[in-house]
Design an enzyme around this catalytic site. Structure first.
Site, mmCIF file in Angstrom:
data_model
loop_
_atom_site.group_PDB
_atom_site.id
_atom_site.type_symbol
_atom_site.label_atom_id
_atom_site.label_comp_id
_atom_site.label_asym_id
_atom_site.label_seq_id
_atom_site.Cartn_x
_atom_site.Cartn_y
_atom_site.Cartn_z
ATOM 1 C CG ASP A 1 -1.745 1.204 1.365
ATOM 2 O OD1 ASP A 1 -2.278 1.642 0.339
ATOM 3 O OD2 ASP A 1 -1.872 1.734 2.479
ATOM 4 C CE LYS B 1 -13.189 17.071 3.763
ATOM 5 N NZ LYS B 1 -14.233 16.687 4.679
ATOM 6 N N GLY C 1 -5.075 3.625 -3.468
ATOM 7 C CA GLY C 1 -6.337 4.248 -3.848
ATOM 8 C C GLY C 1 -6.158 5.672 -4.331
ATOM 9 C CE LYS D 1 -5.121 -0.988 -1.820
ATOM 10 N NZ LYS D 1 -4.705 -0.362 -0.543
ATOM 11 C CG ASN E 1 -7.593 0.563 2.378
ATOM 12 O OD1 ASN E 1 -6.775 0.422 3.287
ATOM 13 N ND2 ASN E 1 -7.471 1.501 1.477
#
Length: 1247
Positions: free
Chosen positions: A502, A703, A819, A928, A951
């Site tokens: 990651d 946002k 990500g 992943k 994640n």
């Protein structure tokens, strides 16, 4: 319709210890909406409609709470398209629905629901006897321990094999050894494992006893009384005080906070140290359980493992209210910053979510252990072959001597002890052959090393101890040591070929720092930035009287006057805890207020940063009583950085309650009513807040990720601003910054009424609640006016570039799965030395299957061409790119949707395997895992996944070795991992040092165990050939039993824990040495067969010279058996000593001590009068021939091995031997900067 003056209470955090402004209800008499206001998406200040006050609204939350980090959900269980039929989970599929949404898609009826009657446990348990709150994590009870433990241990086939051997030896026809002696080895191994399991289970039971006997306050007869946790029932009302753990899963009814907020620490549940906020419903908030009779019905989903989801309804006072994840507190959490909280138990004991999630990570098996099982099968066939040879030869011998069997000495078939002469223990020729076969199996049983299993467990425990104690893998910043959570795959660390990492929190620190902003098309990149944290501090008034008087004056619009009047009295300065680097020009604009258009846009931008979040401001004391610090607590480091940035520019969030927030704008406190909040989710990839502003307008601030925000921004207005912001975003991403886009619009009266009505309908829906809430959010998150964008830096961890360089030199391919957007990931790739200027990048960004197919085909063609382009040899390149042009593949998650789980997977694999680096951007958690599976299922290479967030869990569990980083995103990754550490750079010593040592030690130990047992078996086999195949043994039965358990077991364990073929310094200096594990140099079929050939020779050298020396002597079989026992034990220990590299005192003690212990045991056994061979070793040792024979057979057995070893090391040394010689003679100093030439590593085998 009657107008309600009750304020809107959207559950949101309240600052503990913060001073309160007078509470300002949003009511009709204060709002006075302007008539004739046109509905316009971009109206400046549309008023708050009357309907705001007509009903209460609830916080808009997704069924699964997530963190807005990495641009994707930190938790994703399944991916199903909304509105589509059920589909199997695919690694490449998309969507946001997760396990938490499943219950929202169907109605909770009585059959599928749990009915909990509030404060009525008897009625609750009337229909079904629900679980009590007692827990039991132990595996065994007093009655089940023996049968269950034995059942679990006999899952090992080798144990079943030895059990069958022991049973066969109990039969009179097959009794070769004493009945007790044959059971002893298996009993010893079973006993050791049983004692270990019993101790571990005893500790669990002791922990359960302490947990079950803890006390909590339970409402009994309208009074809270202390009750043991184990006696709590579903339906009972429980009161929890501050800093107490929650005894079960409870729906909150009320808290000490008047707005119903409770702060929860969930570190025991999900590992996250940040405080979470949970809320009681307004309908129950004012009730006092001791005074007001509380009754109602909660209809909730059945117990499940989803800690992020909860779907229920509560009927109280004839009204039905919806309950979600923000209304439930779970067992194991701790109440913080809240004096007390009252709730009703809905799940208890083993049905709580914490207990349902306590199963642990999936079990993994070591690659070496898998290969070892293959060799054991080979040895089993070899054992059968030996037994077959003996039984066939015995049959031939019986047939040849059939006329002599009646009177032949030592055999004598006829029994003359009775008047009737009959055959004595003779079952016929065929059965004698069969029994001979079974007896051979009993005699040669140790060909399968039973002690190997327990030896490997002990060695792995020792290796884990030294890994945990390694000071070079201790992280001072987080005060975390290395953790070894799985003991069965230590050696796999020495064979890794692929590392899947990651980015955020793994390669980077995940400590976000606000760097720059683009506001209304102007880039404030902070070229002249300086730290302004010390100067930013604003006067905050703390008056108890303000709470009472302010409420009255506020209704008369006198509050601002009253506040200014009190501004000079006892003021205190509040400052944000973290310093932020600010841009001077932007500071000037932020202080200019809304007098100019430019100032107004800056005001709206930072107002959005301060308000659009779920941050909890915590006020902390300092040494200066006049100064207080505000610490912003939040689940996302991105949100924390943005709120700190807003505070640095003068927009300081100082208070958050369930109905409003207070922001100190340039020293002036302003109150904003929170009318609605739509949290971040992985489908929308954005969050929004609807605020009632002081000027009576209603605005929605949004946002989110640029890909999500650009689809909802109105590009027809200020297109130049949009394009300028887009360019700034690209620039920020190229700098490696994480980006967010901010937008807003005003809401007209009709728009707000429509949103409010839709929201209340969605929040109380029984079917499809989650989907409806997302639809409601999308209804207001559109036609936005862009305010700007932010750039946040996530700095690389210390030592990451050097670590990646070392991994590449070791022949390990590093893939990054993140990500983040592509530009950010590529920028980090260059700064971390993952990507180099010499690499050719193949980029795949497609939105259809056919375009992906075309891109893959083009990429394959390009990679084949580049493989034929020679470049200068560079030792820092990967294994497959030493003599070819390096290639990097960059692919995004959208493309992977069309590739994974389709026929295009094979093309992706072919392309990726030709690349030195693969960079996957915008990937979901299951994608992943799909990338890891792509390599794992198609090659024999070992894979390692490393990450820090929730994640990354699926990726960590998919890989052969999973490593969790103890970072800023909680400990979900750590809890699912096999190993855990504090920094990415520790991966280098873990793999290069401990991984290499563990692999070398375990591999050698397995081969050595095969060798030492096979030598003994061959000696027994040769003796059988000279005793008419009768299976009588010269070696004492106790020596046979103790050989692999006591005589030779300890040295291999000590060497397996302590021996080091190379020093730490050498292994770290020359990463190429790691490739020995990738090439399986220490354990492979060639080494196995060479070991067996050496074993065959050594057994011949031990048996035949001794036999011929004593051929015509008068010594008995026990005497020569003792000679063979001592010879074999001395031989295998000296054999081990020849291979030891690092001698320590435990090594000396174990090897030479085992030889001495064997001599003592042989003397003791021969000193027992009832055993055969009484005193034989004493008589034998008096002769010189014995010592000559003992020395001669050992030397003769080891000479070939010694010669071959010297020849191999001199003429064909491997990398390890070269480095060892250089290390031994100090040549490293002479070599200086030169490199040792290492053997090449070839492309991995394909399955």
């Amino acid at each position: 319709m009657k107008t309600s003056n009750r304020p809107l209470l959207i559950p949101s955090p309240r600052t503990p210890g913060a001073p309160e402004l007078p509470y300002t209800p949003v009511s009709a008499d204060l709002l006075n909406p302007s008539s004739g206001m046109e509905s316009n998406a971009h109206s400046e200040n549309p008023p708050v409609p009357d309907s705001v006050t007509h009903s209460s609204s609830n916080r808009s939350v997704s069924s699964v709470q997530t963190k807005p980090s990495r641009g994707s959900s930190t938790r994703e269980v399944s991916f199903v398209d909304l509105g589509s039929s059920s589909k199997p989970v695919r690694y490449g599929s998309r969507g946001a629905d997760s396990e938490g949404f499943s219950m929202s898609q169907k109605e909770i009826n009585d059959e599928d629901a749990r009915l909990v009657y509030v404060n009525d446990p008897v009625k609750t348990n009337e229909r079904f006897e629900l679980a009590r709150n007692s827990i039991s994590t132990g595996k065994y009870s007093i009655f089940t321990f023996l049968p269950r433990n034995l059942f679990e241990q006999f899952h090992r086939v080798a144990y079943v094999y030895f059990l069958v051997i022991a049973v066969l030896n109990q039969l009179p026809q097959l009794a070769v050894f004493g009945r007790f002696a044959s059971i002893l080895p298996l009993a010893f191994v079973l006993l050791v494992s049983a004692v270990k399991d019993a101790y571990e289970d005893w500790r669990r039971h002791r922990s359960d006893l302490i947990e079950n006997n803890r006390l909590s306050a339970v409402l009994i007869n309208d009074q809270f009384q202390q009750k043991k946790w184990k006696d709590i029932q579903v339906g009972e009302i429980i009161k929890v005080s501050a800093n107490e753990a929650l005894p079960c899963d409870m729906v909150l009814l009320s808290t000490s906070d008047p707005t119903g907020v409770a702060y929860i620490l969930t570190i025991n549940l999900d590992g996250e140290s940040n405080l979470k906020t949970r809320y009681a419903k307004q309908e129950t908030l004012a009730r006092t359980p001791e005074k007001d009779k509380i009754s109602g019905l909660i209809k909730c989903e059945k117990p499940n493992r989803n800690i992020y989801g909860f779907h229920a309804n509560m009927e109280i006072d004839g009204k039905r209210v919806s309950l979600g994840p923000s209304n439930i507190v779970l067992r194991g959490c701790v109440l913080k910053n809240t004096a007390w909280a009252v709730g009703v138990a809905v799940y208890a004991g083993r049905e709580t979510k914490a207990m349902l999630n306590s199963s642990g990570a999936p079990s993994k098996r070591s690659r070496l252990e898998t290969l070892m099982n293959r060799e054991i099968i080979i040895l089993s066939f070899f054992l059968v072959s030996l037994c077959s040879v003996v039984s066939v030869c015995a049959g031939v011998w019986l047939r040849r001597h059939r006329d002599e069997l009646d009177y032949m000495p030592f055999y004598r078939r006829k029994d003359f002890s009775e008047e009737k002469v009959d055959n004595y223990n003779y079952n016929g020729w065929g059965m004698e052959i069969f029994f001979t076969f079974l007896m051979s199996v009993i005699v040669f049983q140790i060909m399968i090393p039973i002690a190997l299993y327990i030896s490997m467990e002990l060695v792995r425990i020792g290796q884990a101890y030294f890994m945990i104690r390694d000071s070079q893998m201790y992280d001072e910043a987080s005060n975390s040591s290395f953790q070894c959570r799985a003991l069965n795959i230590n050696e796999d660390l020495g064979q890794i070929k692929y590392v899947f990492s990651d980015k955020t929190g793994t390669l980077t620190e995940n400590k976000m720092e606000f760097e720059c902003a683009s506001i209304w098309g102007i880039d404030y990149s902070g070229a002249k930035a300086s730290f302004q944290g010390d100067q930013v501090g604003y006067s905050i008034q703390e008056f108890a009287v303000l709470k009472a008087i302010g409420f009255v004056f506020n209704k008369l619009n006198f509050f601002d006057f009253f506040l200014s009047y009190l501004a000079s009295v006892d003021e205190q300065v509040w400052r944000p805890k973290m310093k932020v680097r600010v841009d001077p020009d932007l500071v000037r604009l932020s202080k200019s207020g809304k007098k100019t258009d430019e100032g107004k846009r800056v005001h709206d931008f930072f107002l959005a940063l301060a308000a659009c979040n779920t941050i909890v401001p915590i006020v902390t004391e300092t040494s200066d009583s006049a100064v207080k610090l505000i610490d912003y607590q939040g689940e996302s480091p991105d949100e924390q950085a943005l709120v700190y940035a807003a505070a640095a520019y003068g927009f300081m969030l100082v208070e958050r309650t369930s109905g409003h927030i207070v922001i100190d704008v340039q020293g002036e406190r302003q109150r904003y009513n929170v009318l609605g909040l739509h949290e971040f989710d992985s489908d929308r990839k954005r969050m929004s807040v609807i605020l009632g502003c002081p000027d009576k307008s209603v605005k929605v601030f949004v946002k989110g990720a640029d890909t999500s925000m650009f689809t909802i921004i109105d590009k027809s207005v200020n297109l130049e601003i949009f394009r300028a912001t887009e360019g700034h975003l690209h620039s920020y991403s190229s700098m490696g910054l994480r980006t967010l886009v901010v937008g807003m619009r005003g809401l007209s009266a009709s728009e707000f009424e429509q949103w409010q009505s839709s929201y209340e309908t969605a929040s109380t829906a029984l079917i499809g609640r989650a989907a409806l809430l997302r639809k409601v959010a999308n209804s207001v998150e559109n036609n936005l006016s862009i305010l700007g964008a932010s750039g946040i830096e996530d700095k690389l961890q210390e030592g990451v570039p050097e670590s990646i360089e070392s991994l590449r030199m070791a022949g390990i391919k590093v893939w990054v799965l993140t990500g983040d957007k592509q530009e950010t990931a590529i920028s980090i790739g260059y700064s971390s030395k993952l990507l180099t200027s010499k690499m050719t990048q193949i980029v795949i960004n497609n939105n259809s299957k056919e375009s992906c197919r075309k891109s893959l085909e083009d990429g394959l063609i390009m990679s084949k061409k580049l493989m034929n382009v020679p470049v200068a040899t560079n030792s820092t390149q990967g294994s497959s790119g030493d003599f070819t042009s390096p290639v990097a593949l960059v692919i995004d998650g959208t493309s992977l949707v069309y590739i994974l789980d389709t026929e295009l997977e094979e093309q992706l694999f072919q392309l990726a395997s030709r690349c030195n680096v693969v960079l996957c951007c915008r990937v979901a958690p299951l994608q992943k895992a799909g990338i890891v599976a792509l390599i794992k299922n198609r090659t024999d290479d070992m894979t390692l996944a490393i990450g820090d967030g929730a994640n990354d869990v699926s990726m960590i569990q998919m890989a052969d070795v999973g490593i969790g980083i103890s970072g800023q995103e909680g400990r979900q990754a750590v809890m699912a991992s096999d190993f855990a550490m504090g920094q990415f750079r520790f991966l280098v010593p873990l793999l290069f040092v401990h991984g290499h040592w563990n692999y070398q030690r375990i591999a050698y130990m397995i081969l050595y165990n095969f060798y030492r047992n096979a030598v003994f078996v061959f000696v027994l086999f040769w003796y059988v050939l000279f005793t008419s195949f009768t299976l009588t043994t010269a070696i004492n039965e106790w020596s046979s039993v103790l050989y692999s358990v006591i005589y030779t077991s300890l040295p291999t364990i000590v060497v397996g824990i302590l021996d080091k073929d190379l020093s730490r310094m050498t292994l770290l200096k020359y990463p190429q040495l790691y490739r020995a594990g990738q090439r399986q140099e220490s354990y492979n079929p060639k080494l196995f067969w060479l070991t067996m050939m050496d074993t065959l020779w050594q057994s011949i050298a031990v048996f035949f010279p001794s036999l011929f020396v004593y051929w015509e002597s008068t010594i008995d079989t026990s005497s020569i058996g003792d000679l063979w026992t001592l010879a074999v034990v001395i031989l295998v220990n000296i054999h081990l000593a020849m291979d030891v590299v690092r001698w320590t005192w435990p090594t000396h003690a174990s090897i030479w001590g085992s030889i001495i212990a064997t001599c003592i045991c042989v003397i003791i056994v021969d000193a027992v009068p009832m055993l055969p061979g009484y005193w034989s070793i004493i008589e034998l040792a008096k002769t010189e021939l014995f010592w000559f024979s003992l020395l001669g057979v050992v030397v003769a057995a080891l000479i070939p091995r010694f010669v071959v070893k010297i020849f191999a090391q001199y003429y064909k040394p491997c990398d390890i031997q070269i480095a060892r010689e250089a290390e031994k003679f100090g040549n490293f100093r002479e070599l200086g900067g030169a490199e040792i030439e290492m053997n090449p590593i070839f492309d991995p085998p394909r399955r």
